[in-house]
Scaffold this motif. Sequence first.
Motif, PDB file in Angstrom:
ATOM      1  N   ARG A  56       0.708  -1.320  -0.134  1.00 35.69           N
ATOM      2  CA  ARG A  56       0.262  -0.391   0.033  1.00 35.69           C
ATOM      3  C   ARG A  56       0.824   1.602  -0.284  1.00 35.69           C
ATOM      4  O   ARG A  56       0.828   2.075  -0.859  1.00 35.69           O
ATOM      5  CB  ARG A  56      -0.909  -0.091   1.025  1.00 35.69           C
ATOM      6  CG  ARG A  56      -2.170  -1.216   1.519  1.00 35.69           C
ATOM      7  CD  ARG A  56      -3.202  -0.710   0.444  1.00 35.69           C
ATOM      8  NE  ARG A  56      -3.704   0.374   0.474  1.00 35.69           N
ATOM      9  CZ  ARG A  56      -4.312   0.977  -0.215  1.00 35.69           C
ATOM     10  NH1 ARG A  56      -5.254   0.027  -1.044  1.00 35.69           N
ATOM     11  NH2 ARG A  56      -5.189   1.747  -0.348  1.00 35.69           N
ATOM     12  N   MET A  57       2.255   1.472   1.007  1.00 30.33           N
ATOM     13  CA  MET A  57       2.588   2.632   0.619  1.00 30.33           C
ATOM     14  C   MET A  57       3.756   2.979  -0.602  1.00 30.33           C
ATOM     15  O   MET A  57       3.784   3.820  -1.093  1.00 30.33           O
ATOM     16  CB  MET A  57       3.587   2.412   1.836  1.00 30.33           C
ATOM     17  CG  MET A  57       3.510   2.347   3.440  1.00 30.33           C
ATOM     18  SD  MET A  57       4.095   1.980   4.323  1.00 30.33           S
ATOM     19  CE  MET A  57       4.975   3.694   4.996  1.00 30.33           C
ATOM     20  N   ALA A  58       4.129   1.509  -0.746  1.00 28.13           N
ATOM     21  CA  ALA A  58       4.961   1.724  -2.506  1.00 28.13           C
ATOM     22  C   ALA A  58       3.453   2.227  -3.303  1.00 28.13           C
ATOM     23  O   ALA A  58       4.453   3.069  -4.360  1.00 28.13           O
ATOM     24  CB  ALA A  58       5.269   0.491  -2.692  1.00 28.13           C
ATOM     25  N   LEU A  59       2.578   1.910  -3.338  1.00 28.07           N
ATOM     26  CA  LEU A  59       1.299   2.546  -4.624  1.00 28.07           C
ATOM     27  C   LEU A  59       1.201   3.906  -3.949  1.00 28.07           C
ATOM     28  O   LEU A  59       1.033   4.859  -4.986  1.00 28.07           O
ATOM     29  CB  LEU A  59       0.010   1.575  -3.984  1.00 28.07           C
ATOM     30  CG  LEU A  59       0.229  -0.136  -4.791  1.00 28.07           C
ATOM     31  CD1 LEU A  59      -1.103   0.089  -4.292  1.00 28.07           C
ATOM     32  CD2 LEU A  59       0.548   0.161  -6.173  1.00 28.07           C
ATOM     33  N   SER A  60       1.052   4.484  -3.232  1.00 35.44           N
ATOM     34  CA  SER A  60       1.107   5.595  -2.131  1.00 35.44           C
ATOM     35  C   SER A  60       2.374   6.345  -3.217  1.00 35.44           C
ATOM     36  O   SER A  60       1.812   7.037  -3.177  1.00 35.44           O
ATOM     37  CB  SER A  60       0.935   5.702  -0.567  1.00 35.44           C
ATOM     38  OG  SER A  60      -0.661   5.033  -0.269  1.00 35.44           O
ATOM     39  N   GLU A  61       3.503   5.660  -3.381  1.00 38.68           N
ATOM     40  CA  GLU A  61       4.361   6.682  -3.198  1.00 38.68           C
ATOM     41  C   GLU A  61       4.743   6.713  -4.484  1.00 38.68           C
ATOM     42  O   GLU A  61       5.256   8.265  -4.857  1.00 38.68           O
ATOM     43  CB  GLU A  61       5.393   5.885  -2.913  1.00 38.68           C
ATOM     44  CG  GLU A  61       6.960   6.934  -2.738  1.00 38.68           C
ATOM     45  CD  GLU A  61       7.454   7.677  -1.798  1.00 38.68           C
ATOM     46  OE1 GLU A  61       8.518   8.037  -1.477  1.00 38.68           O
ATOM     47  OE2 GLU A  61       6.475   7.191  -0.119  1.00 38.68           O
ATOM     48  N   LYS A  62       4.347   6.108  -5.508  1.00 41.23           N
ATOM     49  CA  LYS A  62       4.466   6.498  -6.962  1.00 41.23           C
ATOM     50  C   LYS A  62       3.445   7.887  -7.134  1.00 41.23           C
ATOM     51  O   LYS A  62       3.581   8.329  -8.326  1.00 41.23           O
ATOM     52  CB  LYS A  62       3.666   4.583  -7.012  1.00 41.23           C
ATOM     53  CG  LYS A  62       3.395   4.650  -9.117  1.00 41.23           C
ATOM     54  CD  LYS A  62       3.399   3.375  -9.710  1.00 41.23           C
ATOM     55  CE  LYS A  62       3.639   3.270 -10.801  1.00 41.23           C
ATOM     56  NZ  LYS A  62       3.165   2.571 -11.622  1.00 41.23           N
ATOM     57  N   ALA A  63       1.878   7.221  -6.584  1.00 44.14           N
ATOM     58  CA  ALA A  63       0.823   8.197  -6.486  1.00 44.14           C
ATOM     59  C   ALA A  63       2.012   9.633  -6.388  1.00 44.14           C
ATOM     60  O   ALA A  63       1.318  10.981  -6.778  1.00 44.14           O
ATOM     61  CB  ALA A  63      -0.209   8.076  -5.678  1.00 44.14           C
ATOM     62  N   TRP A  64       2.238   9.582  -4.967  1.00 43.47           N
ATOM     63  CA  TRP A  64       3.174  10.814  -4.868  1.00 43.47           C
ATOM     64  C   TRP A  64       4.008  11.459  -5.878  1.00 43.47           C
ATOM     65  O   TRP A  64       3.722  12.095  -6.119  1.00 43.47           O
ATOM     66  CB  TRP A  64       3.555  10.774  -3.224  1.00 43.47           C
ATOM     67  CG  TRP A  64       4.301  11.801  -2.849  1.00 43.47           C
ATOM     68  CD1 TRP A  64       3.842  13.271  -2.866  1.00 43.47           C
ATOM     69  CD2 TRP A  64       5.723  12.003  -3.326  1.00 43.47           C
ATOM     70  NE1 TRP A  64       5.085  14.530  -2.668  1.00 43.47           N
ATOM     71  CE2 TRP A  64       5.989  13.316  -2.757  1.00 43.47           C
ATOM     72  CE3 TRP A  64       6.945  10.696  -3.484  1.00 43.47           C
ATOM     73  CZ2 TRP A  64       7.069  13.684  -2.698  1.00 43.47           C
ATOM     74  CZ3 TRP A  64       8.002  10.597  -3.005  1.00 43.47           C
ATOM     75  CH2 TRP A  64       8.518  12.604  -2.749  1.00 43.47           C
ATOM     76  N   LEU A  65       5.004  10.563  -5.989  1.00 41.22           N
ATOM     77  CA  LEU A  65       5.875  11.096  -7.625  1.00 41.22           C
ATOM     78  C   LEU A  65       5.296  11.635  -8.981  1.00 41.22           C
ATOM     79  O   LEU A  65       5.689  12.201  -9.287  1.00 41.22           O
ATOM     80  CB  LEU A  65       6.621   9.812  -7.400  1.00 41.22           C
ATOM     81  CG  LEU A  65       8.014   9.605  -5.853  1.00 41.22           C
ATOM     82  CD1 LEU A  65       8.944   7.800  -6.943  1.00 41.22           C
ATOM     83  CD2 LEU A  65       8.828  10.862  -6.396  1.00 41.22           C
ATOM     84  N   LYS A  66       4.173  10.914  -9.186  1.00 43.95           N
ATOM     85  CA  LYS A  66       3.750  11.234 -10.203  1.00 43.95           C
ATOM     86  C   LYS A  66       2.679  13.016  -9.724  1.00 43.95           C
ATOM     87  O   LYS A  66       3.449  13.675 -10.787  1.00 43.95           O
ATOM     88  CB  LYS A  66       2.243  10.233 -10.886  1.00 43.95           C
ATOM     89  CG  LYS A  66       1.546  10.282 -11.968  1.00 43.95           C
ATOM     90  CD  LYS A  66       0.421  10.111 -12.853  1.00 43.95           C
ATOM     91  CE  LYS A  66      -0.143   9.851 -13.838  1.00 43.95           C
ATOM     92  NZ  LYS A  66      -0.800  11.492 -13.163  1.00 43.95           N
ATOM     93  N   SER A  67       1.894  12.465  -8.801  1.00 39.74           N
ATOM     94  CA  SER A  67       2.159  14.786  -8.374  1.00 39.74           C
ATOM     95  C   SER A  67       2.728  15.529  -8.040  1.00 39.74           C
ATOM     96  O   SER A  67       2.900  16.650  -8.690  1.00 39.74           O
ATOM     97  CB  SER A  67       1.227  14.637  -7.445  1.00 39.74           C
ATOM     98  OG  SER A  67       1.934  14.413  -6.327  1.00 39.74           O
ATOM     99  N   VAL A  68       4.326  15.085  -7.663  1.00 39.18           N
ATOM    100  CA  VAL A  68       5.519  15.922  -7.974  1.00 39.18           C
ATOM    101  C   VAL A  68       5.727  16.625  -9.485  1.00 39.18           C
ATOM    102  O   VAL A  68       6.282  17.791 -10.056  1.00 39.18           O
ATOM    103  CB  VAL A  68       6.451  15.321  -7.298  1.00 39.18           C
ATOM    104  CG1 VAL A  68       8.031  16.131  -7.772  1.00 39.18           C
ATOM    105  CG2 VAL A  68       6.319  14.920  -5.713  1.00 39.18           C
ATOM    106  N   GLU A  69       5.576  14.966  -9.998  1.00 38.93           N
ATOM    107  CA  GLU A  69       6.049  15.615 -11.786  1.00 38.93           C
ATOM    108  C   GLU A  69       5.129  16.708 -12.075  1.00 38.93           C
ATOM    109  O   GLU A  69       5.273  17.328 -12.780  1.00 38.93           O
ATOM    110  CB  GLU A  69       6.314  13.460 -12.214  1.00 38.93           C
ATOM    111  CG  GLU A  69       7.546  12.990 -12.415  1.00 38.93           C
ATOM    112  CD  GLU A  69       7.020  11.891 -12.904  1.00 38.93           C
ATOM    113  OE1 GLU A  69       6.157  11.842 -13.496  1.00 38.93           O
ATOM    114  OE2 GLU A  69       7.864  10.743 -12.816  1.00 38.93           O
ATOM    115  N   GLY A  70       4.169  16.108 -11.835  1.00 41.26           N
ATOM    116  CA  GLY A  70       3.358  17.233 -12.461  1.00 41.26           C
ATOM    117  C   GLY A  70       3.282  18.867 -12.004  1.00 41.26           C
ATOM    118  O   GLY A  70       2.647  19.694 -13.101  1.00 41.26           O
ATOM    119  N   ARG A  71       3.366  18.729 -10.507  1.00 39.05           N
ATOM    120  CA  ARG A  71       4.083  19.983 -10.166  1.00 39.05           C
ATOM    121  C   ARG A  71       4.524  20.373 -11.018  1.00 39.05           C
ATOM    122  O   ARG A  71       4.522  21.764 -11.326  1.00 39.05           O
ATOM    123  CB  ARG A  71       4.156  19.345  -8.708  1.00 39.05           C
ATOM    124  CG  ARG A  71       4.637  21.084  -7.747  1.00 39.05           C
ATOM    125  CD  ARG A  71       5.078  20.767  -6.575  1.00 39.05           C
ATOM    126  NE  ARG A  71       4.839  19.789  -6.115  1.00 39.05           N
ATOM    127  CZ  ARG A  71       5.417  19.779  -4.964  1.00 39.05           C
ATOM    128  NH1 ARG A  71       7.068  19.811  -5.140  1.00 39.05           N
ATOM    129  NH2 ARG A  71       4.948  18.280  -4.015  1.00 39.05           N
TER     130      ARG A  71
END
Length: 358
Positions: A56-71
């Motif tokens: 679950r934490m790995a999935l969350s980290e992946k989603a967060w990294l995607k948002s950082v790229e979008g930022r």
Amino acid sequence: MSRGVRIITVIVIVIILIVAFNNEKTGGTSFPYLPVLPSRTSPPTSAFLQSWLGERMALSEKAWLKSVEGRDQMAAQHPDYPKIPFYPTDFLKYPYTIWDFFPATWTCPHDVQRVGRLGDGGKWVCGMSVYESLSAPKATQENVEKRETAFSAPDDGLVIYSFGINAESSFEAEMLERLPNARIWGYDFSVSGWGPQIAAKYRDRTFFKKIGLGKADKHDSSPPFWTLPSLMKLNKHNYIDILKIDIEGSEYDALDTMMDAFDNMRSASGSSVLPIGQVMIELHLGDGINLNGRDGGGNVDYGRFSKWWARLEKMGMRPVWMEINLFAITLGNTKSDPRCTEYVWVNAKDKKNVLWKV
């Protein structure tokens, strides 16, 4: 169909029903293509839960990294690498506010509960059920005779710090009621103590000082200001499980000092981490923002905010919840930009965080 075939068919059906009935009682199944669900009498093992939590934490980290790229991509589209575009003319060209750059994309793998009153004063908590599952310290005969609490060391139980009381303590009151293993240290230079929400029977687990949280230690000033590292040293705390901050715009400088102090603390991976498990914080942008050369009277622009935020992320903090504070807008404030937002961060890189010890 012959009589023998019918008998065999009936026997097969009976066997299937018996197997299904037994599996329903035990919570398992012998069919490999069906999920095996843990039953009440056979809880999942610690290894299974740790594996599930890690996924679950790995999935969350992946989603967060995607948002950082979008930022970064969205910021690059602004010709001035945006200050905070709240002005209508800018919004028509660049339809976003600063909060759009920093969404809460790291999903809390546990429950998320509202603690305290609805509206201003209450807070969202990631993993409240995990905190509730922790056992309270047991009082010894010596504790009883001395009329002391069962906590024998400064770091015993859950350590909670609360900055900005303002006579509204419904969050702290509910935390004390639901978490018998928690103690709360509160600080606010504008009031003389906790709000009336905290019952007398819980007061022995609370500590209050009329001081402010600041960028530097100014203990002799009026009002006095302390840094978070100095308060932790005073209280003999090495770790804060939950940190609540609402200090009307001073949070940036105060957390800068905190990050400076703990920059040398390293996780198992070698990166810097903060000795804090979870943070509930209200972020303020001030009364005005400098945008494209226009002085709005504020001192928090996109550059300042994004660097500060990225440094927190580098030290393990991840946003799991956000709530725009619309109180001023509801009151009809002429400056109707949403300049205050509540965030919840969890420390995803810290092995001391009890949220990751299921």
